[in-house]
Design a protein around this motif. Structure first.
Motif, PDB file in Angstrom:
ATOM      1  N   UNK A 133       0.872  -1.173   0.000  1.00 38.42           N
ATOM      2  CA  UNK A 133       0.000   0.000   0.000  1.00 38.42           C
ATOM      3  C   UNK A 133       0.911   1.225   0.000  1.00 38.42           C
ATOM      4  N   UNK A 134       0.673   2.131  -0.940  1.00 32.88           N
ATOM      5  CA  UNK A 134       1.549   3.311  -1.027  1.00 32.88           C
ATOM      6  C   UNK A 134       0.893   4.484  -0.318  1.00 32.88           C
ATOM      7  N   UNK A 135       1.644   5.102   0.588  1.00 37.65           N
ATOM      8  CA  UNK A 135       1.204   6.343   1.235  1.00 37.65           C
ATOM      9  C   UNK A 135       2.022   7.483   0.640  1.00 37.65           C
ATOM     10  N   UNK A 136       1.326   8.517   0.189  1.00 34.68           N
ATOM     11  CA  UNK A 136       2.014   9.654  -0.431  1.00 34.68           C
ATOM     12  C   UNK A 136       2.178  10.765   0.599  1.00 34.68           C
ATOM     13  N   UNK A 137       3.424  11.035   0.996  1.00 34.20           N
ATOM     14  CA  UNK A 137       3.720  12.124   1.949  1.00 34.20           C
ATOM     15  C   UNK A 137       4.064  13.387   1.151  1.00 34.20           C
ATOM     16  N   UNK A 138       3.105  14.288   1.026  1.00 33.00           N
ATOM     17  CA  UNK A 138       3.280  15.425   0.125  1.00 33.00           C
ATOM     18  C   UNK A 138       4.486  16.287   0.489  1.00 33.00           C
ATOM     19  N   UNK A 139       4.596  16.680   1.750  1.00 29.42           N
ATOM     20  CA  UNK A 139       5.652  17.619   2.123  1.00 29.42           C
ATOM     21  C   UNK A 139       6.998  16.918   2.320  1.00 29.42           C
ATOM     22  N   UNK A 140       6.972  15.637   2.646  1.00 30.31           N
ATOM     23  CA  UNK A 140       8.237  14.901   2.785  1.00 30.31           C
ATOM     24  C   UNK A 140       8.817  14.499   1.441  1.00 30.31           C
ATOM     25  N   UNK A 174       0.640  14.487  -3.762  1.00 28.79           N
ATOM     26  CA  UNK A 174      -0.612  14.746  -3.045  1.00 28.79           C
ATOM     27  C   UNK A 174      -1.612  13.632  -3.374  1.00 28.79           C
ATOM     28  N   UNK A 175      -2.053  13.602  -4.633  1.00 27.94           N
ATOM     29  CA  UNK A 175      -2.978  12.543  -5.064  1.00 27.94           C
ATOM     30  C   UNK A 175      -2.212  11.620  -6.017  1.00 27.94           C
ATOM     31  N   UNK A 180       0.404  17.252  -7.853  1.00 23.84           N
ATOM     32  CA  UNK A 180       1.054  18.102  -6.860  1.00 23.84           C
ATOM     33  C   UNK A 180       0.189  19.350  -6.707  1.00 23.84           C
ATOM     34  N   UNK A 181      -0.751  19.270  -5.787  1.00 27.96           N
ATOM     35  CA  UNK A 181      -1.750  20.339  -5.622  1.00 27.96           C
ATOM     36  C   UNK A 181      -1.109  21.669  -5.238  1.00 27.96           C
ATOM     37  N   UNK A 182      -0.144  21.591  -4.346  1.00 28.64           N
ATOM     38  CA  UNK A 182       0.478  22.790  -3.801  1.00 28.64           C
ATOM     39  C   UNK A 182       1.297  23.536  -4.855  1.00 28.64           C
ATOM     40  N   UNK A 183       1.872  22.772  -5.781  1.00 25.87           N
ATOM     41  CA  UNK A 183       2.844  23.385  -6.695  1.00 25.87           C
ATOM     42  C   UNK A 183       2.387  23.398  -8.149  1.00 25.87           C
ATOM     43  N   UNK A 184       1.113  23.090  -8.384  1.00 23.43           N
ATOM     44  CA  UNK A 184       0.556  23.153  -9.746  1.00 23.43           C
ATOM     45  C   UNK A 184       1.305  22.258 -10.740  1.00 23.43           C
ATOM     46  N   UNK A 185       1.571  21.036 -10.328  1.00 20.03           N
ATOM     47  CA  UNK A 185       2.275  20.116 -11.225  1.00 20.03           C
ATOM     48  C   UNK A 185       1.526  18.788 -11.293  1.00 20.03           C
ATOM     49  N   UNK A 186       1.609  18.144 -12.466  1.00 16.70           N
ATOM     50  CA  UNK A 186       1.160  16.755 -12.593  1.00 16.70           C
ATOM     51  C   UNK A 186       2.346  15.979 -13.152  1.00 16.70           C
TER      52      UNK A 186
END
Lengths: 319, 320
Positions: A67-74, A98-99, A113-119
């Motif tokens: 199961x993958x957990x995505x740590x956005x800020x880490x 993020x997602x 990447x919601x915070x940084x406007x990237x996919x």
């Protein structure tokens, strides 16, 4: 003496059996960087441990081995044992995940990447970055076309839905979708996309082949995220500001039922037997368990700050 | 249920209630629904700030009455600092700074990533921290304090920056309310400083809202009108006496090479860079030219206006 020994053996066998059958519910507390583990049978918290900064979403590897957990800020992905929630290993230097989502053909791993406007599009086999898209603004949720040729991304900040062609690695189209779109999901028949439009309190139905909105389904306040019921027809949608969850019939594209779930219902998980809906209550540090035969919240379980993603191994079909 | 669980439950319930009844309904009307999660965090920030202010008044006010460093005929001079504290601790000024800095931060961070660079975090450098968030917090606290020390030195060293920082030092009746008494432009510069720093070392203060209470309360205590040296711990933590000496006329504020005690939390930086002074004297606080009658303003807006005027003089004539 023999009787006592037999009784003891039976008792310990029962204990071992109970341990073997204890199913773990994994909850990401995004606001404090922890994972809460809950015993799914007793509805009691087991423990809580630190996983990284801002873990928002989680999903299984295509082969269900982790199961993958995505740590956005880490800037990392943490791989857990999906059965126990134990950390297996980490993958560092994944930019602001993020997602996350795997394409149905298991070829692509897409990160919003919601915070940084990237996919970002990665090769799902080795997590090698293939292409980074600048998509303004606030890429939030994502869904794939059934043939894995496209990924659809809601742009929460610019009120749009974007389609990225994964064959040509180019943005194919971007359409206005309504104020503050969040969740996006493909209907089980593969014909439409449903988008939770928070600012309009509705679900927008999109024909992704023609890039047209074909229907607006009024829902509750702050229509946010989806989870299939698992019967190939119905989908739950959480109304995060209205503190309700609705059920959409994807054949008729109507809402058939709405029931209350307090505290900002966000991500959801459905038990394999279809009898329970587990919901993260974003604002009140709790999980609600809804008995789907009565549509009543029957358990609330304390977790950590800002619970977001939730998972358990024996869940209903994602269709 | 333990007392801490009871307090936490009370806090969570209050935060959810305030957010769902007051803040969340406003967001769609203001076109800010995309920032729902940030608004929820801001609600927490404000409530933590309120709790903090209650603690300050409940603990430090009696301390100031019991063991004052200075005797004042009245406390009128401290009133304006209450405004600064409310604006800062309840989140209004941090919110404005966040909104102003947001585009810069995220454009810069996004640009770096488009060029293949992901800013490093402390956990990247010291993987052991991935399993110890409290340790991570203290590691960040020490690093931030180190950079606060140098920022503070620049505030005194650069004439134009001193022109703004003078707002903070012009308080003649320094109390536990005085920590947040700063010029708004000084706030903006400080925010920019720490924003750039956060890109370098991956700080995410939002992660530590509750923990940040501890250093903020200590900073309020450092400004309190309390004659307390912390005994043997004086060299470990900035005490009210130690910081009062930094604010002293002729000993700290604007005394050129004699300026001392710049540390915000840990005097170790002053010790390392030879700016520590553990003198036992208690000088009056303020800026020397106030004794010659220079006006730094007694109200919030006047102080802000005069700060800008001094800034202009510093830029135009080289002297604030």
């Amino acid at each position: 003496m023999r009787l006592i020994l037999t009784a003891l053996m039976m008792f310990f066998s029962w204990l071992l059996l109970a341990e073997a059958h204890a199913e773990v519910v994994i909850v990401l507390n995004s606001g404090e960087g922890t994972i809460s583990r809950i015993d799914k049978n007793t509805f009691r918290p087991i423990d809580k441990f630190y996983v990284g900064r801002e873990p928002h979403h989680l999903m299984s590897l295509p082969d269900n081995s982790a199961l993958i957990v995505a740590n956005a800020v880490s800037n990392n992905l943490v791989f857990l044992d999906p059965r126990t929630g134990d950390i297996k290993h980490r993958l560092e230097r994944i930019s602001d995940p993020y997602q996350i989502g795997f394409s149905p053909d298991k070829r692509w791993f897409v990160v919003n990447s919601l915070r940084l406007d990237r996919v970002d599009v990665y090769d799902a086999r080795d997590f090698h970055l293939i292409k980074r898209f600048e998509l303004s603004s606030m890429p939030s949720h994502l869904a794939f076309s059934p043939d894995s040729s496209h990924v659809y991304v809601t742009l929460q900040g610019s009120d749009q839905l974007a389609s990225i062609d994964l064959n040509s690695m180019a943005v194919q189209w971007t359409i206005p979708i309504g104020k503050t779109p969040a969740g996006v999901i493909l209907t089980p028949d593969g014909q439409h996309l449903l988008i939770g439009v928070m600012g309009l309190n509705e679900v927008a139905v999109v024909d992704y082949k023609t890039a047209q909105i074909i229907k607006h389904i009024p829902a509750g306040k702050g229509t946010h995220n989806f989870m299939p019921e698992g019967d190939g027809r119905h989908i739950f949608v959480g109304n995060r500001s209205g503190d309700t969850v609705s059920i959409i019939d994807t054949k008729t594209l109507t809402i058939t039922k709405t029931f209350p779930v307090a505290g900002g219902p966000d991500d959801m998980e459905v038990s394999a037997d279809g009898k329970q809906l587990w919901v993260t209550n974003r604002w009140i540090r709790q999980i609600s368990v809804v008995d789907l035969t009565t549509d009543q919240v029957v358990h609330t379980i304390p977790v950590g700050k800002s619970p977001h993603g939730i998972f358990f191994e024996h869940h209903a079909s994602r269709q | 249920m333990t007392i801490s669980e009871f307090l936490l439950n009370g806090f969570v319930t209050t935060q959810a209630w305030v957010f769902e009844h007051w803040i969340n309904p406003l967001l769609p009307r203001l076109g800010l629904l995309s920032y729902q999660e940030e608004a929820f965090d801001a609600t927490e920030f404000a409530l933590v700030g309120l709790f903090e202010i209650i603690l300050l008044v409940g603990i430090f006010r009696p301390l100031e009455a019991l063991i004052p460093a200075e005797d004042w005929p009245d406390r009128r001079g401290t009133r304006v600092d209450v405004i600064y504290t409310l604006l800062h601790r309840l989140g209004f000024i941090p919110l404005v700074m966040f909104v102003l800095m947001w585009p810069l931060t995220f454009k810069l961070d996004g640009w770096l990533r488009m060029h293949g660079f992901i800013p490093y975090t402390l956990e990247d450098i010291f993987p052991v921290l991935q399993y110890h968030p409290i340790l991570t917090f203290f590691a960040y606290l020490v690093i931030l304090d180190f950079f606060s020390y140098w920022l503070h030195r620049f505030q005194h060293r650069l004439e134009w920056w001193w022109a703004l920082h003078g707002v903070h030092h012009s308080q003649r009746t320094m109390s536990y309310w005085s920590d947040d008494r700063t010029h708004l432009l000084d706030d903006l510069l400080t925010t920019a400083w720490f924003t750039l720093l956060s890109l370098l070392i991956g700080v995410e203060p939002g992660q530590f809202i509750f923990l940040m209470m501890i250093p903020r309360i200590l900073q309020s205590l450092a400004h309190a009108n309390v004659n307390w040296r912390f005994g043997p711990f004086e060299v470990i933590l900035v005490s009210p006496h130690y910081h009062r000496f930094h604010h002293g006329i002729g000993t700290g504020s604007d005394s050129g090479s004699l300026s001392c005690n710049f540390a915000v939390l840990f005097p170790i930086w002053d010790i390392c860079f030879h700016t520590a002074n553990f003198s036992r004297s208690t000088p009056p606080t303020g800026i020397a030219d106030q004794l010659q009658g220079r006006d730094y303003g007694s109200g919030f807006w006047k102080q802000q206006q005069l700060g800008l005027k001094r800034l202009w003089c510093a830029i135009r004539y080289g002297k604030a």
